[in-house]
Design a protein around this motif. Structure first.
Motif, mmCIF file in Angstrom:
data_model
loop_
_atom_site.group_PDB
_atom_site.id
_atom_site.type_symbol
_atom_site.label_atom_id
_atom_site.label_comp_id
_atom_site.label_asym_id
_atom_site.label_seq_id
_atom_site.Cartn_x
_atom_site.Cartn_y
_atom_site.Cartn_z
ATOM 1 N N ALA A 1 60.129 -23.651 -55.148
ATOM 2 C CA ALA A 1 58.779 -24.131 -55.480
ATOM 3 C C ALA A 1 58.030 -23.090 -56.307
ATOM 4 N N VAL A 2 58.195 -21.814 -55.977
ATOM 5 C CA VAL A 2 57.556 -20.731 -56.739
ATOM 6 C C VAL A 2 58.125 -20.694 -58.151
ATOM 7 N N LEU A 3 59.439 -20.796 -58.286
ATOM 8 C CA LEU A 3 60.065 -20.796 -59.615
ATOM 9 C C LEU A 3 59.584 -21.990 -60.439
ATOM 10 N N GLN A 4 59.466 -23.150 -59.802
ATOM 11 C CA GLN A 4 58.959 -24.335 -60.496
ATOM 12 C C GLN A 4 57.513 -24.127 -60.922
ATOM 13 N N TYR A 5 56.739 -23.477 -60.093
ATOM 14 C CA TYR A 5 55.345 -23.198 -60.444
ATOM 15 C C TYR A 5 55.281 -22.352 -61.722
ATOM 16 N N GLY A 6 56.162 -21.386 -61.841
ATOM 17 C CA GLY A 6 56.216 -20.579 -63.061
ATOM 18 C C GLY A 6 56.557 -21.426 -64.282
ATOM 19 N N ARG A 7 57.490 -22.354 -64.137
ATOM 20 C CA ARG A 7 57.819 -23.269 -65.249
ATOM 21 C C ARG A 7 56.629 -24.182 -65.568
ATOM 22 N N ASP A 8 55.966 -24.648 -64.525
ATOM 23 C CA ASP A 8 54.792 -25.502 -64.729
ATOM 24 C C ASP A 8 53.661 -24.723 -65.391
ATOM 25 N N PHE A 9 53.519 -23.459 -65.027
ATOM 26 C CA PHE A 9 52.526 -22.616 -65.694
ATOM 27 C C PHE A 9 52.815 -22.573 -67.188
ATOM 28 N N MET A 10 54.052 -22.330 -67.546
ATOM 29 C CA MET A 10 54.398 -22.232 -68.969
ATOM 30 C C MET A 10 54.152 -23.560 -69.686
ATOM 31 N N ASN A 11 54.418 -24.684 -69.037
ATOM 32 C CA ASN A 11 54.141 -25.989 -69.647
ATOM 33 C C ASN A 11 52.651 -26.192 -69.884
ATOM 34 N N PHE B 1 50.400 -23.837 -70.065
ATOM 35 C CA PHE B 1 49.955 -22.764 -70.959
ATOM 36 C C PHE B 1 50.189 -23.117 -72.432
ATOM 37 N N ALA B 2 51.007 -24.103 -72.706
ATOM 38 C CA ALA B 2 51.351 -24.465 -74.091
ATOM 39 C C ALA B 2 50.120 -24.724 -74.946
#
Length: 182
Positions: free
Chosen positions: A97-107, A109-110
């Protein structure tokens, strides 16, 4: 840059619902929020109080310092138990879930990244009041990257600096101000 994101439990007690409450409780209006944003979200005006939605309406260039694994957000937005209750190590499903949150942050942040007037230093250090003078990417500190952007020495994509590694540099960042992961 706080995300519009479901919490770990996927219930109604989430940050987006809280921002909607704040919008109504403070009686925010066009005087306090960007009119262009309010026009874009007439059914959800509280979005104009949330970075991922209102950012595209900001006209002033800015440089953003942020962690894609912001420890405050992991506790208060994602509400993942190993951070919310400070119980480490995180079980595997919470790590994911933490790793997914980082990916979601990058999305999310676009919208900042795609505006070429902006700059950013995005760390993988799990932190909120991050140790910016001690964080280095591409051989330069966060502040050196900011100074280059401010002086117009870098522009466009060259002004966006992102640590693409897993939390805490995949275990490489040993700074005491980076919270434990997993």
């Amino acid at each position: 840059f706080f995300l519009d994101h479901a919490d770990f439990a996927h219930d109604s007690s989430n940050y987006t619902a809280y921002m909607k409450y704040i919008y109504h409780m403070q009686a925010l209006s066009a005087g306090a929020l960007l009119p262009e944003c309010l026009a874009a979200f007439p059914a959800a005006p509280h979005y104009c109080f949330m970075s991922p939605h209102m950012q595209r309406f900001v006209k002033t260039p800015f440089f953003m310092f942020n962690s894609k694994y912001d420890s405050w957000q992991l506790r208060n937005i994602l509400q993942v138990p190993c951070y919310y209750k400070d119980q480490h190590p995180c079980p595997e499903h919470q790590q994911q879930a933490v790793l997914q949150y980082g990916r979601d942050f990058m999305n999310q942040f676009a919208v900042v990244r795609n505006e070429h007037r902006n700059g950013a230093f995005i760390t993988s250090c799990v932190c909120h009041g991050c140790p910016w003078p001690n964080l280095v990417l591409e051989g330069k500190s966060a502040y050196a990257h900011y100074a280059a952007w401010l002086a117009d020495d870098t522009t466009g994509p060259q002004s966006i600096h992102i640590d693409t590694r897993a939390p805490n540099g995949g275990g490489v960042l040993k700074n005491s101000e980076c919270s434990t992961f997993p």
